[in-house]
Motif scaffolding. Structure first.
Motif, short mmCIF file in Angstrom:
data_model
loop_
_atom_site.label_atom_id
_atom_site.label_comp_id
_atom_site.label_asym_id
_atom_site.label_seq_id
_atom_site.Cartn_x
_atom_site.Cartn_y
_atom_site.Cartn_z
N LEU A 193 0.83 -1.20 0.00
CA LEU A 193 0.00 0.00 0.00
C LEU A 193 0.87 1.26 0.00
N GLN A 248 -1.60 4.70 3.42
CA GLN A 248 -1.40 4.13 4.76
C GLN A 248 -1.86 5.11 5.83
N PHE A 282 6.73 0.63 5.63
CA PHE A 282 5.37 0.45 6.15
C PHE A 282 5.30 1.09 7.54
N ARG A 283 4.22 1.79 7.78
CA ARG A 283 4.07 2.50 9.04
C ARG A 283 3.93 1.51 10.19
N LEU A 293 0.48 1.71 11.88
CA LEU A 293 -0.56 1.02 11.10
C LEU A 293 -0.44 -0.49 11.27
#
Length: 470
Positions: free
Chosen positions: A244, A249, A293-294, A297
């Motif tokens: 994503l 995100q 990627f966070r 999240l």
């Protein structure tokens, strides 16, 4: 097993070759030079296998094929033809042939086909075309301890509203698990929508997920509800969540934390009454460490994490899965179609495509076998070997990003290299390997290699000279 084989061919050399070959296997062989003579023998003797030439003196083999099936109580029939065209092959199969050989053929190929046909004969019906799978595709199959643990996790988490992160290799059944969670949840009467945002146009992902208002962008001629609005009260599966884009995100995190979102071009928040399930084949924890990627999240998505083990780690499920697929195709005597020897061979394969690859392989074998028991020769030659060769461990190997980051950290920590420029040193490690791989692929053609690399041919020449690869 000593069988009776009838060979019908007007070439004495063909009859002689089959006779010698099959007698060496311990079988009794009858020969005939015409369809008429062959039918007389078939009506007089019990025949277990017919080898039938297409071009015969009077009646041809294709038109005589149904008569041989009737005379032998549907014994397997192998058609031989010197005219290997599509029409002949289709006509032979439609008329009930089990297999066919095209002249000239190798005796080992003929023997292999004969052995397969004689392994077990189903005489109740002629070979039939395999049907497409028509059973419920949402059924989860597995008797292994690993899958029993997955079933338990599904049962425990289904009735809650927690987000669930489904992980596992491609083809392990993540979407089936997602469907099962929704089906057994309190939201089961509401919509279930599965979407892979990365498969969408990057410019339209936000609009697809959250909707847009008229005039929000070029082409937005009217208001449009997004996925979260369409699934109101239900469940959303975001597949391949690891890919994503960062901007999305952030917006997804807002949905998870605050339960609200905005349509594109609108500033008034809307309530998001959906349960979010996410699936990925990537290592999200590593992606967080790499900054792709966070982390916040990730923790929001992984309220509960269910890992789907690869098929090679639960080989005891291969048998039940094969039976399920064959039954779904209404395959003749599905429970006896795969014997213990074949099952053991299938369990030895790696199946890096997992259940999806096994399903396609079984469907392929069923089409080839056409109602008889399956053999390993009926399966695709490359099955189980799709992604990579067998390794001593199934632990994931380090990604290129991980290797480079580790190298960079080592260089930065070493005092003696503190002043050395890292970028050219890294290129000197990477470029020679890359250039050689591309040159090997292009057969040494530098023009094609430069085109594939996306650099000028002169640049490639200079770099090769620098690395003494010219």
């Amino acid at each position: 097993m000593n069988a009776t084989v009838l060979v019908v061919d007007d070439e004495p050399s063909i009859c002689w070759a089959f006779e010698r070959m099959l007698q060496g296997e311990g079988h009794h062989v009858l020969t005939a030079s015409s369809a008429e003579e062959g039918l007389r023998l078939a009506n007089k003797h019990p025949v277990d296998l017919v080898i039938l030439d297409v071009r015969l003196p009077n009646e041809d083999g294709i038109s005589a094929l149904p008569k041989f099936l009737a005379a032998t109580d549907n014994a397997p029939v192998v058609i031989i033809t010197a005219f290997g065209d599509l029409e002949t092959a289709v006509a032979a199969v439609k008329n009930g042939a089990t297999d066919y050989l095209t002249k000239p053929f190798k005796l080992e190929d003929a023997l292999r086909i004969c052995r397969t046909c004689l392994r077990t004969s189903f005489r109740s019906t002629a070979p039939v075309a395999t049907q497409s799978m028509n059973r419920d595709g949402s059924v989860l199959i597995g008797k292994s301890q690993a899958m029993q643990f997955v079933f338990r996790q599904i049962a425990l988490v289904a009735d809650s509203d927690l987000s669930v992160l489904l992980t596992g290799e491609t083809g392990t059944g993540k979407e089936l698990v997602s469907e099962a969670i929704h089906r057994h949840s309190r939201r089961s009467s509401k919509p279930y929508i599965a979407i892979a945002p990365v498969a969408l146009n990057p410019d339209l992902i936000e609009s697809e997920l959250f909707g847009h208002v008229k005039g929000a962008f070029t082409g937005a001629a009217e208001d449009r509800a997004g996925l979260f609005e369409q699934a109101d009260g239900g469940t959303v599966l975001l597949d391949e969540i690891g890919d994503l884009p960062p901007a999305i995100q952030v917006k997804l995190l807002r949905v998870l934390e605050q339960g609200e979102y905005c349509r594109v071009g609108e500033f008034k928040p809307r309530r998001a009454n959906v349960r979010i399930l996410a699936a990925t084949h990537r290592d999200l924890q590593n992606a967080c460490r790499m900054g792709r990627f966070r982390e916040d999240l990730f923790h929001r998505l992984a309220g509960v994490q269910i890992h789907l083990p690869p098929l090679r780690q639960r080989i005891e499920d291969i048998g039940p899965l094969c039976l399920h697929f064959l039954t779904a195709m209404d395959y003749a005597a599905a429970d006896a179609a795969i014997d213990d020897e074949l099952l053991a061979e299938l369990q030895q394969l790696d199946w890096y495509g997992n259940i999806r690859e096994l399903k396609n392989a079984v469907a392929h074998a069923a089409v080839v076998a056409r109602g008889r028991p399956l053999s390993i020769d009926d399966f695709p030659s490359q099955m189980g070997l799709v992604a990579k060769p067998r390794q001593a461990t199934d632990q994931p190997t380090a990604s290129i990003e991980e290797v480079i980051r580790e190298w960079a950290e080592q260089q930065l920590e070493a005092e003696e290299s503190a002043s050395a420029p890292l970028h050219p040193e890294l290129l000197s490690l990477i470029e020679p390997v890359l250039f050689q791989a591309v040159l090997d692929h292009t057969g040494g053609n530098r023009a094609k290699a430069a085109q594939r690399l996306g650099i000028h041919r002169g640049t490639l020449r200079d770099r090769l000279k620098l690395y003494r690869m010219d």
